[in-house]
Write a protein that holds these residues in place. Structure first.
Motif, PDB file in Angstrom:
ATOM      1  N   ASP A   1       0.810  -1.222   0.000  1.00 33.78           N
ATOM      2  CA  ASP A   1       0.000   0.000   0.000  1.00 33.78           C
ATOM      3  C   ASP A   1       0.841   1.268   0.000  1.00 33.78           C
ATOM      4  OD1 ASP A   1      -2.653  -1.226   0.142  1.00 33.78           O
ATOM      5  OD2 ASP A   1      -2.059  -1.881   2.145  1.00 33.78           O
ATOM      6  N   MET A   2       2.160   1.144  -0.192  1.00 34.53           N
ATOM      7  CA  MET A   2       3.007   2.331  -0.135  1.00 34.53           C
ATOM      8  C   MET A   2       2.700   3.295  -1.272  1.00 34.53           C
ATOM      9  SD  MET A   2       5.127   4.245   1.298  1.00 34.53           S
ATOM     10  CE  MET A   2       5.859   3.284   2.625  1.00 34.53           C
ATOM     11  N   GLU A   3       2.483   2.782  -2.488  1.00 34.82           N
ATOM     12  CA  GLU A   3       2.243   3.670  -3.625  1.00 34.82           C
ATOM     13  C   GLU A   3       0.978   4.501  -3.428  1.00 34.82           C
ATOM     14  OE1 GLU A   3       1.692   3.532  -8.513  1.00 34.82           O
ATOM     15  OE2 GLU A   3       2.235   1.712  -7.394  1.00 34.82           O
ATOM     16  N   ILE A   4      -0.119   3.854  -3.001  1.00 30.33           N
ATOM     17  CA  ILE A   4      -1.365   4.593  -2.785  1.00 30.33           C
ATOM     18  C   ILE A   4      -1.221   5.540  -1.605  1.00 30.33           C
ATOM     19  CG2 ILE A   4      -2.420   2.835  -1.294  1.00 30.33           C
ATOM     20  CD1 ILE A   4      -4.272   4.961  -3.905  1.00 30.33           C
ATOM     21  N   THR A   5      -0.387   5.190  -0.631  1.00 27.53           N
ATOM     22  CA  THR A   5      -0.156   6.070   0.517  1.00 27.53           C
ATOM     23  C   THR A   5       0.574   7.337   0.081  1.00 27.53           C
ATOM     24  OG1 THR A   5      -0.088   4.206   2.058  1.00 27.53           O
ATOM     25  CG2 THR A   5       0.927   6.271   2.790  1.00 27.53           C
ATOM     26  N   LEU A   6       1.599   7.181  -0.742  1.00 25.63           N
ATOM     27  CA  LEU A   6       2.339   8.350  -1.224  1.00 25.63           C
ATOM     28  C   LEU A   6       1.434   9.271  -2.026  1.00 25.63           C
ATOM     29  CD1 LEU A   6       5.698   6.657  -2.331  1.00 25.63           C
ATOM     30  CD2 LEU A   6       5.270   8.004  -0.256  1.00 25.63           C
ATOM     31  N   LEU A   7       0.556   8.690  -2.853  1.00 30.12           N
ATOM     32  CA  LEU A   7      -0.355   9.508  -3.633  1.00 30.12           C
ATOM     33  C   LEU A   7      -1.379  10.196  -2.730  1.00 30.12           C
ATOM     34  CD1 LEU A   7      -0.951  10.318  -6.558  1.00 30.12           C
ATOM     35  CD2 LEU A   7      -2.561   8.390  -6.679  1.00 30.12           C
ATOM     36  N   ALA A   8      -1.847   9.476  -1.698  1.00 29.04           N
ATOM     37  CA  ALA A   8      -2.802  10.075  -0.756  1.00 29.04           C
ATOM     38  C   ALA A   8      -2.173  11.246  -0.012  1.00 29.04           C
ATOM     39  CB  ALA A   8      -3.298   9.020   0.227  1.00 29.04           C
TER      40      ALA A   8
ATOM     41  N   VAL B   1      -3.465   3.770   5.452  1.00 25.47           N
ATOM     42  CA  VAL B   1      -3.961   3.829   4.073  1.00 25.47           C
ATOM     43  C   VAL B   1      -3.837   2.460   3.411  1.00 25.47           C
ATOM     44  CG1 VAL B   1      -3.771   4.994   1.847  1.00 25.47           C
ATOM     45  CG2 VAL B   1      -3.169   6.223   3.965  1.00 25.47           C
ATOM     46  N   ARG B   2      -4.879   2.080   2.706  1.00 27.46           N
ATOM     47  CA  ARG B   2      -4.824   0.890   1.848  1.00 27.46           C
ATOM     48  C   ARG B   2      -5.631   1.182   0.586  1.00 27.46           C
ATOM     49  NH1 ARG B   2      -9.693  -1.571   1.698  1.00 27.46           N
ATOM     50  NH2 ARG B   2     -11.080  -1.309   3.515  1.00 27.46           N
ATOM     51  N   ALA B   3      -5.359   0.442  -0.452  1.00 29.29           N
ATOM     52  CA  ALA B   3      -6.134   0.570  -1.679  1.00 29.29           C
ATOM     53  C   ALA B   3      -7.510  -0.051  -1.461  1.00 29.29           C
ATOM     54  CB  ALA B   3      -5.413  -0.120  -2.828  1.00 29.29           C
ATOM     55  N   ALA B   4      -8.546   0.686  -1.824  1.00 30.77           N
ATOM     56  CA  ALA B   4      -9.899   0.166  -1.670  1.00 30.77           C
ATOM     57  C   ALA B   4     -10.118  -1.014  -2.612  1.00 30.77           C
ATOM     58  CB  ALA B   4     -10.908   1.265  -1.967  1.00 30.77           C
ATOM     59  N   ALA B   5     -10.901  -1.980  -2.165  1.00 32.44           N
ATOM     60  CA  ALA B   5     -11.237  -3.124  -3.002  1.00 32.44           C
ATOM     61  C   ALA B   5     -12.198  -2.694  -4.107  1.00 32.44           C
ATOM     62  CB  ALA B   5     -11.873  -4.218  -2.149  1.00 32.44           C
ATOM     63  N   PRO B   6     -12.183  -3.367  -5.249  1.00 35.35           N
ATOM     64  CA  PRO B   6     -13.123  -3.022  -6.328  1.00 35.35           C
ATOM     65  C   PRO B   6     -14.567  -3.045  -5.841  1.00 35.35           C
ATOM     66  CG  PRO B   6     -11.478  -4.579  -7.109  1.00 35.35           C
ATOM     67  CD  PRO B   6     -11.277  -4.469  -5.631  1.00 35.35           C
ATOM     68  N   GLY B   7     -15.275  -1.931  -6.091  1.00 39.44           N
ATOM     69  CA  GLY B   7     -16.665  -1.841  -5.690  1.00 39.44           C
ATOM     70  C   GLY B   7     -16.896  -1.522  -4.226  1.00 39.44           C
ATOM     71  N   GLU B   8     -15.818  -1.356  -3.463  1.00 43.55           N
ATOM     72  CA  GLU B   8     -15.958  -1.055  -2.039  1.00 43.55           C
ATOM     73  C   GLU B   8     -16.567   0.328  -1.849  1.00 43.55           C
ATOM     74  OE1 GLU B   8     -13.218  -0.651   2.032  1.00 43.55           O
ATOM     75  OE2 GLU B   8     -12.325  -1.333   0.140  1.00 43.55           O
ATOM     76  N   SER B   9     -17.552   0.416  -0.970  1.00 41.24           N
ATOM     77  CA  SER B   9     -18.203   1.693  -0.690  1.00 41.24           C
ATOM     78  C   SER B   9     -17.397   2.452   0.354  1.00 41.24           C
ATOM     79  CB  SER B   9     -19.635   1.453  -0.183  1.00 41.24           C
ATOM     80  OG  SER B   9     -20.250   2.681   0.155  1.00 41.24           O
ATOM     81  N   LEU B  10     -17.043   3.691   0.030  1.00 40.96           N
ATOM     82  CA  LEU B  10     -16.254   4.527   0.936  1.00 40.96           C
ATOM     83  C   LEU B  10     -17.095   5.717   1.382  1.00 40.96           C
ATOM     84  CD1 LEU B  10     -12.871   4.528  -1.009  1.00 40.96           C
ATOM     85  CD2 LEU B  10     -13.451   3.166   1.002  1.00 40.96           C
TER      86      LEU B  10
ATOM     87  N   LEU C   1      -9.153   9.063  -4.915  1.00 36.96           N
ATOM     88  CA  LEU C   1      -8.104   8.102  -5.262  1.00 36.96           C
ATOM     89  C   LEU C   1      -8.502   6.654  -5.052  1.00 36.96           C
ATOM     90  CD1 LEU C   1      -5.116   9.884  -3.454  1.00 36.96           C
ATOM     91  CD2 LEU C   1      -5.971  10.314  -5.764  1.00 36.96           C
ATOM     92  N   GLY C   2      -9.633   6.415  -4.391  1.00 36.66           N
ATOM     93  CA  GLY C   2      -9.964   5.050  -4.017  1.00 36.66           C
ATOM     94  C   GLY C   2      -9.043   4.529  -2.933  1.00 36.66           C
ATOM     95  N   ALA C   3      -8.666   5.410  -2.025  1.00 33.47           N
ATOM     96  CA  ALA C   3      -7.795   5.049  -0.905  1.00 33.47           C
ATOM     97  C   ALA C   3      -8.643   4.924   0.351  1.00 33.47           C
ATOM     98  CB  ALA C   3      -6.712   6.107  -0.709  1.00 33.47           C
ATOM     99  N   ALA C   4      -8.669   3.744   0.932  1.00 31.94           N
ATOM    100  CA  ALA C   4      -9.398   3.541   2.180  1.00 31.94           C
ATOM    101  C   ALA C   4      -8.528   4.005   3.343  1.00 31.94           C
ATOM    102  CB  ALA C   4      -9.767   2.077   2.344  1.00 31.94           C
ATOM    103  N   LEU C   5      -9.082   4.851   4.191  1.00 33.50           N
ATOM    104  CA  LEU C   5      -8.348   5.394   5.339  1.00 33.50           C
ATOM    105  C   LEU C   5      -8.877   4.746   6.606  1.00 33.50           C
ATOM    106  CD1 LEU C   5      -8.262   9.173   4.335  1.00 33.50           C
ATOM    107  CD2 LEU C   5      -6.663   7.350   3.736  1.00 33.50           C
ATOM    108  N   GLU C   6      -7.992   4.072   7.328  1.00 31.95           N
ATOM    109  CA  GLU C   6      -8.377   3.338   8.530  1.00 31.95           C
ATOM    110  C   GLU C   6      -7.526   3.802   9.712  1.00 31.95           C
ATOM    111  OE1 GLU C   6      -7.695  -0.694   7.332  1.00 31.95           O
ATOM    112  OE2 GLU C   6      -9.558  -0.797   6.145  1.00 31.95           O
ATOM    113  N   THR C   7      -7.734   3.163  10.860  1.00 27.03           N
ATOM    114  CA  THR C   7      -6.954   3.490  12.051  1.00 27.03           C
ATOM    115  C   THR C   7      -6.471   2.195  12.690  1.00 27.03           C
ATOM    116  OG1 THR C   7      -8.876   3.508  13.530  1.00 27.03           O
ATOM    117  CG2 THR C   7      -8.318   5.583  12.443  1.00 27.03           C
ATOM    118  N   ARG C   8      -5.508   2.324  13.595  1.00 30.03           N
ATOM    119  CA  ARG C   8      -5.028   1.181  14.367  1.00 30.03           C
ATOM    120  C   ARG C   8      -5.959   0.951  15.553  1.00 30.03           C
ATOM    121  NH1 ARG C   8      -1.428  -0.900  10.718  1.00 30.03           N
ATOM    122  NH2 ARG C   8       0.232   0.599  10.201  1.00 30.03           N
TER     123      ARG C   8
END
Length: 499
Positions: free
Chosen positions: A254-261, A330-339, A350-357
């Motif tokens: 998920d590093m690439e999508i994180t850098l873009l986010a 940050v992780r890449a959202a799955a296809p069709g995932e509702s955000l 970006l289709g980047a899912a933002l979560e927490t620990r």
């Protein structure tokens, strides 16, 4: 040495005491903003702001259907606020000027004598108490008249803001040495044009990105006005204050999508100003051009800068202003995932899912997850990206429900985050020159109304007198400020507050 806050107030679990000194010259302050504390929304000839319009026309927009018509009544009780600032021993107090209080019609042809008097009194009052005023020109309260003309999507606002800045500099620059042009442009644009904040326009695809370009140009024009017309005489410093959360990848993949986010969420507002090249972050510019083409647009939705505009914006700073509260995974959202629309701009764009620990504590504000190490990581990232720039932390704080004065969780938040600031300074050689606690007072917390409180001092909003009372965190922060050192006494955690 025993903390003031501990004596007779806090039960200490597993007490450990240490002392870590801040470097010579390090500055401590606290912050507020005009709309959140002043009240006096229609006093004298003050004009209507976009927040005045929002809370009066759409009360359901606010969680508790409240408004800031009176708020802390700092319009009348400013001397009490300054007394608190002085008692804490703060080096500076960051507050904002209400654009429609100073310029009732939004334009510089009419200056309010009452607005001039009020801000002169606050500035002079601070200086008489040995406290430096740090003044923000724009903290979200755009004159409604300008919004009716297109607000931040109208390119003419660049000069309208420069005109307003020139008025403020002319009136106050002889006594104000540190200025913030625009507070959290990301909130102004991405919040205001995703329907989450005033003016409540929902146009992420075009409106938010037009706003982005125009706030950057407006900031730069105000900076150049000061540089060309006031700098030689007053030797002050200016910058913009960006709100930045720390983003870390969920997995290595998920590093690439994180850098873009990161580039979309805050590089969009930093790279044009602080980078050596200027302009939009290249990876983001490419992504937006490609994505816009796929969506059928004839050109990128991210409006291009001209070469003259790149030069105007590039280098328009004297320090890096940083607002920081929280972190995300940050992780890449799955296809069709509702955000969720409230998940953040990177989620939608970006289709980047933002979560927490799971172990990150939640404050009263559901978006505020506690991860102190995120601040140190962010400070290191700023140095890595933009060089040995001087950094002023312009906001950092913790919300609770405000039901008690013994606010253990807020003390631990300040202690832990300040410890990370010290580590960034002493171990990472990041040039952090000051820290600003948000907020001096409980206030109107935008769409949360009065349901979440950030104040070092509580305010009784049920009383017409709006009495202030020191929380334990105010005494703790005072002890740090006066000692110029972080007194590390961790107090017992209370239950995990949730929104």
């Amino acid at each position: 040495m025993c903390l003031l806050v501990v004596v007779g107030v806090l039960a200490v679990a597993n007490e450990r005491v240490d002392s870590q000194s801040f470097p010579p010259g390090f500055q401590f302050g606290a912050a507020t903003s005009a709309y959140q504390i002043e009240g006096g929304w229609n006093a004298s000839d003050k004009g209507e702001s976009i927040w005045d319009r929002m809370v009066h026309s759409r009360p359901d927009f606010i969680d508790d259907r409240s408004n800031a018509d009176v708020a802390c009544d700092s319009y009348n009780l400013w001397e009490e606020d300054l007394r608190l600032v002085q008692e804490m021993g703060l080096d500076f107090y960051r507050f904002s000027i209400s654009w429609p209080r100073l310029l009732p019609h939004g334009f510089s042809n009419k200056i309010s004598e009452d607005g001039r008097r009020y801000y002169n009194a606050v500035i002079d009052g601070l200086r008489a108490r040995g406290v430096a005023p740090v003044v923000t020109l724009y903290h979200w309260d755009l004159p409604q008249r300008l919004q009716d003309l297109g607000g931040w999507t109208n390119p003419l606002i660049v000069e309208w803001f420069a005109d307003y800045a020139r008025v403020a500099f002319t009136l106050f620059a002889d006594r104000v040495s540190t200025w913030i042009t625009i507070n959290e442009p990301g909130s102004v644009c991405d919040g205001g044009y995703r329907g989450l904040l005033a003016p409540g326009v929902r146009d992420r695809e075009i409106g938010a990105l037009l706003c982005t370009k125009h706030v950057l140009l407006a900031h730069a024009r105000a900076y150049r006005v000061y540089q060309e017309e006031f700098k030689a005489k007053y030797l002050g410093e200016l910058s913009i204050a960006n709100q930045e959360s720390w983003y870390e990848p969920k997995t290595d993949q998920d590093m690439e999508i994180t850098l873009l986010a990161r580039e979309y969420s805050f590089g969009r507002y930093s790279h044009p100003i602080y980078s050596a090249a200027g302009g939009w972050p290249p990876a983001l510019e490419r992504y937006m051009a490609d994505n816009s083409k796929k969506e059928g647009y004839p050109r990128s939705r991210l409006p291009a800068f001209t070469q003259d505009e790149i030069q105007l914006v590039k280098g328009s700073f004297d320090f890096y202003g940083l607002n920081h509260y929280t972190s995300r995974v940050v992780r890449a959202a799955a296809p069709g995932e509702s955000l969720s629309r409230r998940a953040g701009v990177a989620a939608e764009e970006l289709g980047a899912a933002l979560e927490t620990r799971p172990h990150w504590k939640t404050a009263a504000s559901s978006w505020l997850k506690v991860n102190p190490e995120g601040l140190r990581n962010l400070l290191k990232l700023i140095k890595q990206q933009y060089g040995d720039v001087k950094i002023l932390i312009t906001e950092n704080g913790y919300s609770d429900t405000g039901h008690q004065l013994d606010d253990h969780d807020r003390i631990n938040y300040y202690k832990d985050y300040l410890e990370q600031v010290l580590l960034a300074v002493t171990e990472d050689a990041v040039r952090v020159v000051g820290y600003t606690a948000w907020s001096l007072l409980d206030n109107f917390e935008w769409t949360s109304g009065y349901t979440s409180r950030f104040g070092l001092y509580s305010v009784d909003f049920t009383s017409p007198m709006r009495p202030r009372a020191a929380r334990a965190s105010a005494r703790y922060y005072t002890s740090v400020v006066r000692a110029r050192a972080l007194r590390v006494t961790r107090v017992a955690d209370t239950h995990n507050a949730t929104a």
